[in-house]
Design a protein around this motif. Structure first.
Motif, PDB file in Angstrom:
ATOM      1  N   LEU A 191     -12.096  17.387   2.666  1.00  0.00           N
ATOM      2  CA  LEU A 191     -10.856  17.595   3.964  1.00  0.00           C
ATOM      3  C   LEU A 191      -9.523  17.773   3.240  1.00  0.00           C
ATOM      4  CD1 LEU A 191     -11.780  14.492   6.202  1.00  0.00           C
ATOM      5  CD2 LEU A 191     -12.236  16.968   6.610  1.00  0.00           C
ATOM      6  N   GLU A 192      -9.291  17.168   2.123  1.00  0.00           N
ATOM      7  CA  GLU A 192      -7.932  17.291   1.356  1.00  0.00           C
ATOM      8  C   GLU A 192      -7.984  18.874   1.081  1.00  0.00           C
ATOM      9  OE1 GLU A 192      -6.601  13.111   0.033  1.00  0.00           O
ATOM     10  OE2 GLU A 192      -7.641  14.120  -1.198  1.00  0.00           O
ATOM     11  N   GLN A 193      -8.821  19.198   0.215  1.00  0.00           N
ATOM     12  CA  GLN A 193      -8.882  20.596  -0.223  1.00  0.00           C
ATOM     13  C   GLN A 193      -8.614  21.874   1.055  1.00  0.00           C
ATOM     14  OE1 GLN A 193     -12.327  21.518  -2.360  1.00  0.00           O
ATOM     15  NE2 GLN A 193     -11.616  23.634  -2.833  1.00  0.00           N
ATOM     16  N   THR A 194      -9.456  21.384   2.194  1.00  0.00           N
ATOM     17  CA  THR A 194      -9.430  22.204   3.305  1.00  0.00           C
ATOM     18  C   THR A 194      -7.906  22.438   3.778  1.00  0.00           C
ATOM     19  OG1 THR A 194     -11.726  22.008   4.076  1.00  0.00           O
ATOM     20  CG2 THR A 194     -10.061  22.782   5.621  1.00  0.00           C
ATOM     21  N   PHE A 195      -7.363  21.284   3.815  1.00  0.00           N
ATOM     22  CA  PHE A 195      -6.107  21.127   4.502  1.00  0.00           C
ATOM     23  C   PHE A 195      -4.729  21.924   3.527  1.00  0.00           C
ATOM     24  CE2 PHE A 195      -2.043  18.563   5.095  1.00  0.00           C
ATOM     25  CZ  PHE A 195      -1.549  19.154   6.392  1.00  0.00           C
ATOM     26  N   MET A 207     -13.309   9.636   9.530  1.00  0.00           N
ATOM     27  CA  MET A 207     -13.970  10.441  10.840  1.00  0.00           C
ATOM     28  C   MET A 207     -12.287  10.913  11.569  1.00  0.00           C
ATOM     29  SD  MET A 207     -16.847  10.843  10.447  1.00  0.00           S
ATOM     30  CE  MET A 207     -17.226  11.541  12.230  1.00  0.00           C
ATOM     31  N   GLU A 208     -11.629   9.890  11.512  1.00  0.00           N
ATOM     32  CA  GLU A 208     -10.252  10.159  12.361  1.00  0.00           C
ATOM     33  C   GLU A 208      -9.610  11.414  11.658  1.00  0.00           C
ATOM     34  OE1 GLU A 208      -7.945   6.858  12.862  1.00  0.00           O
ATOM     35  OE2 GLU A 208      -9.297   5.849  14.033  1.00  0.00           O
ATOM     36  N   LEU A 247      -7.889  16.951  11.399  1.00  0.00           N
ATOM     37  CA  LEU A 247      -7.832  18.149  10.781  1.00  0.00           C
ATOM     38  C   LEU A 247      -8.362  19.283  11.760  1.00  0.00           C
ATOM     39  CD1 LEU A 247      -7.341  20.098   8.395  1.00  0.00           C
ATOM     40  CD2 LEU A 247      -9.248  19.380   7.441  1.00  0.00           C
ATOM     41  N   LEU A 248      -9.398  19.026  12.398  1.00  0.00           N
ATOM     42  CA  LEU A 248     -10.159  20.014  13.059  1.00  0.00           C
ATOM     43  C   LEU A 248      -9.346  20.332  14.209  1.00  0.00           C
ATOM     44  CD1 LEU A 248     -12.590  21.674  13.939  1.00  0.00           C
ATOM     45  CD2 LEU A 248     -13.716  19.828  15.116  1.00  0.00           C
ATOM     46  N   LYS A 249      -8.806  19.486  14.961  1.00  0.00           N
ATOM     47  CA  LYS A 249      -7.699  19.602  16.057  1.00  0.00           C
ATOM     48  C   LYS A 249      -6.581  20.557  15.684  1.00  0.00           C
ATOM     49  CE  LYS A 249      -4.792  17.053  19.294  1.00  0.00           C
ATOM     50  NZ  LYS A 249      -4.074  15.660  19.663  1.00  0.00           N
ATOM     51  N   TYR A 250      -5.847  19.995  14.532  1.00  0.00           N
ATOM     52  CA  TYR A 250      -5.007  21.051  14.070  1.00  0.00           C
ATOM     53  C   TYR A 250      -5.487  22.258  13.694  1.00  0.00           C
ATOM     54  CZ  TYR A 250      -1.296  22.732  10.666  1.00  0.00           C
ATOM     55  OH  TYR A 250      -0.558  23.541  10.266  1.00  0.00           O
ATOM     56  N   GLN A 251      -6.479  22.611  13.213  1.00  0.00           N
ATOM     57  CA  GLN A 251      -6.959  23.833  12.872  1.00  0.00           C
ATOM     58  C   GLN A 251      -7.245  24.804  14.186  1.00  0.00           C
ATOM     59  OE1 GLN A 251     -10.421  22.589  10.241  1.00  0.00           O
ATOM     60  NE2 GLN A 251      -9.709  24.286   8.854  1.00  0.00           N
ATOM     61  N   ASP A 283       2.299  24.740  13.842  1.00  0.00           N
ATOM     62  CA  ASP A 283       2.479  23.247  14.649  1.00  0.00           C
ATOM     63  C   ASP A 283       2.856  22.199  13.530  1.00  0.00           C
ATOM     64  OD1 ASP A 283       1.932  21.168  16.113  1.00  0.00           O
ATOM     65  OD2 ASP A 283       0.067  20.997  16.354  1.00  0.00           O
ATOM     66  N   PRO A 284       4.205  22.107  13.386  1.00  0.00           N
ATOM     67  CA  PRO A 284       4.561  20.957  12.271  1.00  0.00           C
ATOM     68  C   PRO A 284       4.407  19.859  12.739  1.00  0.00           C
ATOM     69  CG  PRO A 284       6.424  22.682  12.893  1.00  0.00           C
ATOM     70  CD  PRO A 284       5.287  23.026  13.998  1.00  0.00           C
ATOM     71  N   ALA A 285       4.434  19.212  13.818  1.00  0.00           N
ATOM     72  CA  ALA A 285       4.056  17.853  14.264  1.00  0.00           C
ATOM     73  C   ALA A 285       2.419  17.706  13.986  1.00  0.00           C
ATOM     74  CB  ALA A 285       4.325  17.630  15.640  1.00  0.00           C
ATOM     75  N   GLY A 286       1.594  18.650  14.439  1.00  0.00           N
ATOM     76  CA  GLY A 286       0.168  18.304  14.088  1.00  0.00           C
ATOM     77  C   GLY A 286       0.128  18.411  12.694  1.00  0.00           C
ATOM     78  N   ARG A 287       0.783  19.178  11.776  1.00  0.00           N
ATOM     79  CA  ARG A 287       0.272  19.046  10.506  1.00  0.00           C
ATOM     80  C   ARG A 287       0.737  17.903   9.816  1.00  0.00           C
ATOM     81  NH1 ARG A 287      -0.226  23.332   6.556  1.00  0.00           N
ATOM     82  NH2 ARG A 287       0.195  22.865   4.497  1.00  0.00           N
ATOM     83  N   GLU A 288       1.740  17.231  10.053  1.00  0.00           N
ATOM     84  CA  GLU A 288       2.233  15.986   9.777  1.00  0.00           C
ATOM     85  C   GLU A 288       1.003  14.912   9.998  1.00  0.00           C
ATOM     86  OE1 GLU A 288       4.441  13.276   7.766  1.00  0.00           O
ATOM     87  OE2 GLU A 288       4.440  15.211   7.588  1.00  0.00           O
ATOM     88  N   GLU A 289       0.707  14.934  11.388  1.00  0.00           N
ATOM     89  CA  GLU A 289      -0.355  13.952  11.869  1.00  0.00           C
ATOM     90  C   GLU A 289      -1.561  14.088  10.932  1.00  0.00           C
ATOM     91  OE1 GLU A 289      -3.179  13.005  15.786  1.00  0.00           O
ATOM     92  OE2 GLU A 289      -1.445  14.735  15.727  1.00  0.00           O
ATOM     93  N   VAL A 290      -1.932  15.290  10.689  1.00  0.00           N
ATOM     94  CA  VAL A 290      -3.126  15.235   9.695  1.00  0.00           C
ATOM     95  C   VAL A 290      -2.727  14.938   8.330  1.00  0.00           C
ATOM     96  CG1 VAL A 290      -4.603  17.186   8.636  1.00  0.00           C
ATOM     97  CG2 VAL A 290      -4.074  17.388  10.844  1.00  0.00           C
ATOM     98  N   ARG A 291      -1.674  15.066   7.786  1.00  0.00           N
ATOM     99  CA  ARG A 291      -1.239  14.486   6.499  1.00  0.00           C
ATOM    100  C   ARG A 291      -1.335  13.065   6.430  1.00  0.00           C
ATOM    101  NH1 ARG A 291       2.491  12.292   3.940  1.00  0.00           N
ATOM    102  NH2 ARG A 291       3.676  12.009   5.600  1.00  0.00           N
ATOM    103  N   ARG A 292      -0.584  12.348   7.600  1.00  0.00           N
ATOM    104  CA  ARG A 292      -0.731  10.915   7.475  1.00  0.00           C
ATOM    105  C   ARG A 292      -2.018  10.436   7.649  1.00  0.00           C
ATOM    106  NH1 ARG A 292       3.795  11.772  11.079  1.00  0.00           N
ATOM    107  NH2 ARG A 292       2.380  11.365  12.948  1.00  0.00           N
ATOM    108  N   ALA A 293      -3.111  11.080   8.462  1.00  0.00           N
ATOM    109  CA  ALA A 293      -4.522  10.531   8.642  1.00  0.00           C
ATOM    110  C   ALA A 293      -5.225  10.743   7.245  1.00  0.00           C
ATOM    111  CB  ALA A 293      -5.134  11.521   9.722  1.00  0.00           C
TER     112      ALA A 293
END
Length: 417
Positions: free
Chosen positions: A142-146, A185-186, A191-195, A155-165
């Motif tokens: 997941l980290e490699q994909t991100f 899983m979260e 990540l999928l939502k952000y993508q 989507d800066p906010a969405g990207r930050e949410e993925v980073r925290r998750a």
């Protein structure tokens, strides 16, 4: 004769209408041809674009045809969506509908990738891979994909949410916490939502860009239609090429519709101007042909009308007539304005006028032209006005034939009888 002889001519209403009717019939044929060329150009672009989108789905079907690639439930769901998108692509009758359907492809490809990952994680679990090691592998994936996503987020906010998750999941997995599986899983869902959001935003941007390109393509189709019209290219070839440059400008514009509307208007103007000019040219050619045939009827040997300036559609038509007595008449018929004659071999004289001045007389040449104009009117419905030349007395009347100089040609004798 110095300055030449000038005559204004006018077509009879019935003859002008006949010439216009013939041109209108050709205009209708040209309009049908333009429409066919435009539609073929649009159709070729539509099919090319359709195939581009279909090719994007081919990789999805290749993966779907590998049973081991994803879990059966995921495979059925994605195949149904692929079939629906493919049917929509094949059904689309225009580029707008085509792109509206294709906007679902990026999200579909993301879901396919996610389903493949889920199958890998499922197989690892089935193979008895240690739970902690499997979680480490999943979070690293997941980290490699991100990390592979573009640095400039839509989507800066969405990207930050993925980073925290991802960070929370990494820490939990490293600590061996019970909640680690849920956090992984979260993180995957975030990540999928952000993508998906990024893919949709890009699709919208692509749609706007494609709209501009579509406007440019529409102008290109119009120009291809104009190029198929011989009348347009004869009179406005340069203007058509100038508008061609607008295609690139429209394709890069943020307001393509306004530019396309402006270009459409210019194309319509070009078409009308070309057809108006063509009508005048046809009238010119008709008059020139009528003069040539009238002079032939009077016994002159006449050269076929030629262009004064070769290759220029608005140029005057020139013809030369010579009698058996060696007398010559050169004629210039323009698209607009007066006809000009130059005569050679006809006697001229200078006479005193009532006001004490002098005037130039050329009765024999004037009589020949007057006879020719009568034939022109009778046979071709072309009415000629008064004959003028530099130095002519305005109200002077022609002398009778009996007073002509000895040796007057046969044509002039017939005119005076």
């Amino acid at each position: 004769m110095s300055g030449g002889i000038e005559v204004i001519v006018m077509l009879a209403v019935s003859m002008a209408a006949e010439i216009k009717m013939a041109q209108d019939a050709e205009r209708q044929t040209a309009a049908c041809t333009r429409a066919e060329v435009e539609e073929a150009t649009r159709g070729n672009r539509l099919e090319t674009t359709r195939q581009d989108f279909v090719c994007q789905l081919q990789a999805t079907y290749v993966t779907l045809n590998r049973p081991e690639a994803m879990l059966p439930a995921h495979a059925i769901q994605i195949r149904n969506r692929c079939d629906e998108v493919l049917a929509g692509l094949q059904r689309a009758a225009n580029e707008r509908d085509l792109r509206r359907t294709a906007i679902a492809i990026p999200e579909l490809l993301l879901d396919l990738d996610h389903a493949v990952r889920n199958r890998l994680w499922h197989d690892q679990a089935q193979a008895g891979t240690q739970h902690a090691a499997a979680q480490q592998t999943r979070i690293a994936d997941l980290e490699q994909t991100f990390a592979s996503l573009p640095d400039a987020p839509l989507d800066p906010a969405g990207r930050e949410e993925v980073r925290r998750a991802l960070q929370a999941a990494r820490l939990s997995v490293s600590a061996g916490e019970v909640l680690a599986e849920a956090l992984v899983m979260e993180a995957a869902e975030a990540l999928l939502k952000y993508q998906r959001g990024v893919a949709y935003a890009r699709a919208i941007q692509e749609s706007l860009r494609a709209h501009a390109e579509q406007a440019a393509a529409e102008l290109h189709a119009l120009l291809m239609g104009l190029r198929s019209d011989a009348t347009v290219m004869r009179w406005h070839a340069r203007s058509v090429e100038e508008i061609t440059l607008e295609c690139e400008r429209i394709a890069c514009s943020e307001s393509p519709d306004a530019l396309l509307a402006e270009a459409r208007s210019r194309c319509a103007t070009i078409l009308e101007e070309a057809n108006a000019a063509e009508l005048k040219a046809r009238q010119r050619d008709y008059i020139a042909d009528g003069i040539a045939r009238s002079l032939q009827e009077m016994g002159f040997v006449v050269t076929p009308p030629t262009e004064e300036h070769r290759g220029h559609p608005a140029t005057a038509r020139l013809l030369h007539a010579a009698s058996a007595a060696g007398k010559e008449i050169a004629v210039s018929v323009p698209v607009e304005g007066s006809i000009w004659y130059e005569v050679n071999g006809y006697p001229r004289s200078t006479e005193a006028t009532v006001d004490g001045g002098t005037a130039v007389a050329c009765d024999e040449a004037e009589r020949v032209l007057t006879e020719m104009h009568a034939l022109l009117n009778e046979a071709f419905e072309v009415k000629a006005g008064a004959i003028h030349w530099q130095g002519k007395a305005p109200k002077r009347k022609l002398r009778r034939a009996a007073s002509l100089p000895e040796g007057a040609n046969e044509e002039t004798s017939r005119s005076s009888s």
